[in-house]
Enzyme design. Structure first.
Site, PDB file in Angstrom:
ATOM      1  N   ASP A 243      77.937 -43.269  -9.684  1.00 49.59           N
ATOM      2  CA  ASP A 243      78.759 -43.384 -10.883  1.00 49.59           C
ATOM      3  C   ASP A 243      79.726 -42.195 -11.029  1.00 49.59           C
ATOM      4  O   ASP A 243      79.296 -41.041 -10.963  1.00 49.59           O
ATOM      5  CB  ASP A 243      77.816 -43.427 -12.098  1.00 49.59           C
TER       6      ASP A 243
ATOM      7  N   GLU B  45      81.928 -44.265  -6.976  1.00 47.13           N
ATOM      8  CA  GLU B  45      82.919 -44.773  -7.925  1.00 47.13           C
ATOM      9  C   GLU B  45      83.975 -43.694  -8.133  1.00 47.13           C
ATOM     10  O   GLU B  45      83.631 -42.540  -8.422  1.00 47.13           O
ATOM     11  CB  GLU B  45      82.256 -45.123  -9.263  1.00 47.13           C
TER      12      GLU B  45
ATOM     13  N   ASP C  61      82.524 -53.286 -15.830  1.00 43.15           N
ATOM     14  CA  ASP C  61      83.526 -52.534 -16.593  1.00 43.15           C
ATOM     15  C   ASP C  61      84.851 -53.278 -16.711  1.00 43.15           C
ATOM     16  O   ASP C  61      85.804 -52.745 -17.293  1.00 43.15           O
ATOM     17  CB  ASP C  61      83.809 -51.188 -15.919  1.00 43.15           C
TER      18      ASP C  61
HETATM   19  C1  NOJ Z   1      81.245 -45.855 -14.957  1.00 42.56           C
HETATM   20  C2  NOJ Z   1      80.304 -46.975 -15.273  1.00 42.56           C
HETATM   21  O1  NOJ Z   1      80.548 -48.046 -14.411  1.00 42.56           O
HETATM   22  C3  NOJ Z   1      80.492 -47.303 -16.725  1.00 42.56           C
HETATM   23  O2  NOJ Z   1      79.842 -48.491 -17.095  1.00 42.56           O
HETATM   24  C4  NOJ Z   1      80.017 -46.129 -17.531  1.00 42.56           C
HETATM   25  O3  NOJ Z   1      80.271 -46.368 -18.887  1.00 42.56           O
HETATM   26  C5  NOJ Z   1      80.709 -44.837 -17.111  1.00 42.56           C
HETATM   27  N1  NOJ Z   1      80.846 -44.704 -15.694  1.00 42.56           N
HETATM   28  C6  NOJ Z   1      79.933 -43.668 -17.599  1.00 42.56           C
HETATM   29  O4  NOJ Z   1      78.729 -43.577 -16.909  1.00 42.56           O
END
Ligand code: NOJ
Length: 555
Positions: free
Chosen positions: A199, A254, A328
């Site tokens: 993440d 990510e 997301d």
């Molecule tokens: C990216 C995640 O995919 C998202 O869902 C999250 O709110 C943020 N990072 C913070 O962890």
């Protein structure tokens, strides 16, 4: 081109809260996952990525972790997780965990101790800073809107949170924090998991001194100071050297705001490779500026340019992670496809990205063509970033327009329960009500119906993934785009060991005259995938049908 198992796999993402409820409390859980392992396998994927399953107050639905080594009680127990892991492995499915170490929950022991025992080592696990007079330590804004600093009266200090107030950022510059991270990784890898989706991993190193930004935006002011920070290379290398190198595991980071140039610093194959691949965001901005809340109209040329850049610049050097949906992002049919041509456009979009070079990720519900629901009021949303962004939007454009925008842009669009059948609650739960609203279209759009229909989106995904698995050209072939200037068609070829693949995708409901690019003779090609039924072509072109996709193989 080096071959590897992770390049050949396709991954299915489970967002546990909305996947399947096995114990009748209205919330998705591990029992539910266990009951659907055969289904997941049947899609033709090779791995499952679980969005966070860990113990969490759920302020950001699991991305706020209170204990990295236990399971959220609503989802089950560690024993049940091991059952799922075992069940997945028995079916030949790998399991990838979400690793969220840019921040913890404010309910994590480390954070609580950082306040209760300010002289303990835990204080320096986070970014605690004194204010500047009455002002915050710097002008950074949270990526979820609002200031990125929260004041604590007891300590008379502020802590940094790039996301929600309840998500304090970990100070990765502290070697003890990095040891904790490695310990967490080993805990899961030793249990048998096969890798991590990391993440916002490219945010873990902040510029020394945490300087203010000269720019101002309503969200994420200061992002240039940490989106690709000074020690990122070093920390990722340390994780690789001390952990990944000792396991046969897969890592995907990510990486918001990532460019090909910067990505190559971390994912170029060879000794200095730190991660297997990265999720960049550039192709998710073909209908917006940076992210869906800054909405624009859809621009196919923008989309093609991004995809082609990542395909061309990584080919032979590094590996792409391919996705068009996740937890997301609003549903892709509403953004790049057409609700009117739901089935056709879902199949076209699937072909468009899965036939590229890279590891494809498929988000739960995407495989049956789920779409955005309708939210009648702001009270129906539950996501913290939606509520915050709506507040900003409302102050700029008024409540009605802000609600309309939230309907388009909110990530809650992707978080409605998976539609399993036309039964009560779409077969998601036996409780009176699911934890979150269902999309009204579940009677028509659901797994059971899709199973029965040979032409369903689901059965198309199966065909597509099977074709990918059986034809190395889709995995390892080179990429070349055609008709770059077209605003309606996205056409590219792949080439591998004397074979060619021509992938033709229409992004419009209008008829477009397609003529095969130079060197291709459609009458000699084998039509291997398509979303309409037609007689064989007799000329070197055709008029496209709405959201048509065709894939020709030339042996
Ligand atoms: C990216 C995640 O995919 C998202 O869902 C999250 O709110 C943020 N990072 C913070 O962890």
């Amino acid at each position: 081109m080096l071959k590897s198992w992770y390049k050949e796999m396709a991954v299915y993402q489970v967002w546990p809260r909305s996947f399947c409820d096995g114990d009748g409390d209205g919330i998705g859980d591990l029992k539910g996952v266990l009951s659907k392992l055969d289904y997941i396998k049947s899609i033709g994927v090779d791995a499952i990525w679980f969005s966070p399953l860990y113990k969490s107050p759920q302020k950001d639905y699991g991305y706020d972790i209170a204990d990295y080594k236990s399971i959220q009680p609503e989802y089950g127990t560690l024993e049940e997780f091991k059952e799922v892991l075992d069940g997945a492995h028995k079916r030949g499915l790998k399991v990838i965990m979400d690793l969220v170490v840019n921040h913890t929950s404010d309910q994590h022991e480390w954070f609580k101790k950082s306040i209760e025992e300010p002289d303990s080592q835990y204080h320096d696990y986070y970014y605690w800073r004194k204010g500047k007079g009455k002002r915050r330590p710097n002008n950074w804004m949270s990526t979820f809107a609002g200031p990125a600093w929260e004041y604590n009266e007891k300590l008379d200090e502020y802590y940094l949170h790039l996301f929600a107030i309840e998500q304090p950022d970990l100070n990765m510059d502290n070697p003890k924090v990095r040891e904790e991270v490695k310990d967490i990784m080993k805990f899961w890898l030793d249990m048998g998991v096969d890798g991590f989706r990391e993440d916002v991993i490219t945010f873990i190193s902040k510029k020394e001194g945490l300087p203010s930004s000269p720019y101002w935006f309503p969200v994420a002011t200061g992002i240039e100071k940490y989106m690709h920070g000074p020690h990122l290379d070093e920390y990722l290398m340390e994780f690789k050297r001390d952990v990944y190198d000792h396991y046969d595991c897969f890592t995907v980071g990510e990486a918001p705001m990532m460019t090909t140039k910067n990505a190559l610093k971390h994912i170029t194959e060879g000794e200095n490779q730190q991660l297997n691949t990265m999720f960049h965001f550039e192709h998710m901005a073909a209908d917006c500026l940076f992210y869906s809340w800054f909405k624009t109209s859809f621009n196919l040329k923008k989309l093609k340019k991004v995809f082609s850049r990542w395909q061309n610049e990584l080919y032979g050097k590094a590996w792409n992670a391919l996705y068009i949906e996740n937890h997301d992002q609003p549903r892709i049919i509403n953004r790049y496809g057409s609700v009117e041509y739901r089935v056709e456009s879902a199949k076209m979009l699937a072909t468009m990205y899965i036939c590229q070079s890279g590891t494809p990720f498929i988000y739960q519900g995407q495989e049956i063509g789920m779409t955005n629901p309708t939210f009648e009021s702001i009270d129906e949303f539950t996501d913290v970033s939606t509520v915050n962004n709506y507040g900003v939007a409302k102050s700029i454009m008024g409540a009605d327009k802000a609600l309309k925008l939230a309907n388009y842009a909110s990530r809650d669009n992707a978080r409605t329960p998976v539609q399993w059948s036309a039964e009560k609650n779409a077969g998601f739960t036996t409780a009176d009500k699911p934890w979150f609203k269902l999309n009204d279209n579940y009677k028509e759009v659901n797994v059971e119906a899709a199973e029965k229909d040979p032409d369903s989106v689901l059965n198309y995904y199966r065909k597509l993934l099977k074709f990918r698995k059986e034809n190395e050209i889709v995995i390892y072939g080179s990429y070349k785009e055609h008709f770059k200037k077209s605003k309606e068609l996205y056409v590219y070829e792949r080439e591998y060991e004397g074979k060619k693949l021509l992938v033709i995708n229409s992004f419009t409901d209008k008829e477009v005259q397609f003529v095969a690019p130079k060197g291709f003779d459609l009458t000699k090609g084998n039509l291997v995938l398509s979303n309409y039924n037609y007689p064989a072509v007799t000329s070197n072109g055709f008029k496209t049908k709405p959201y048509e996709t065709r894939v020709y193989l030339f042996d």
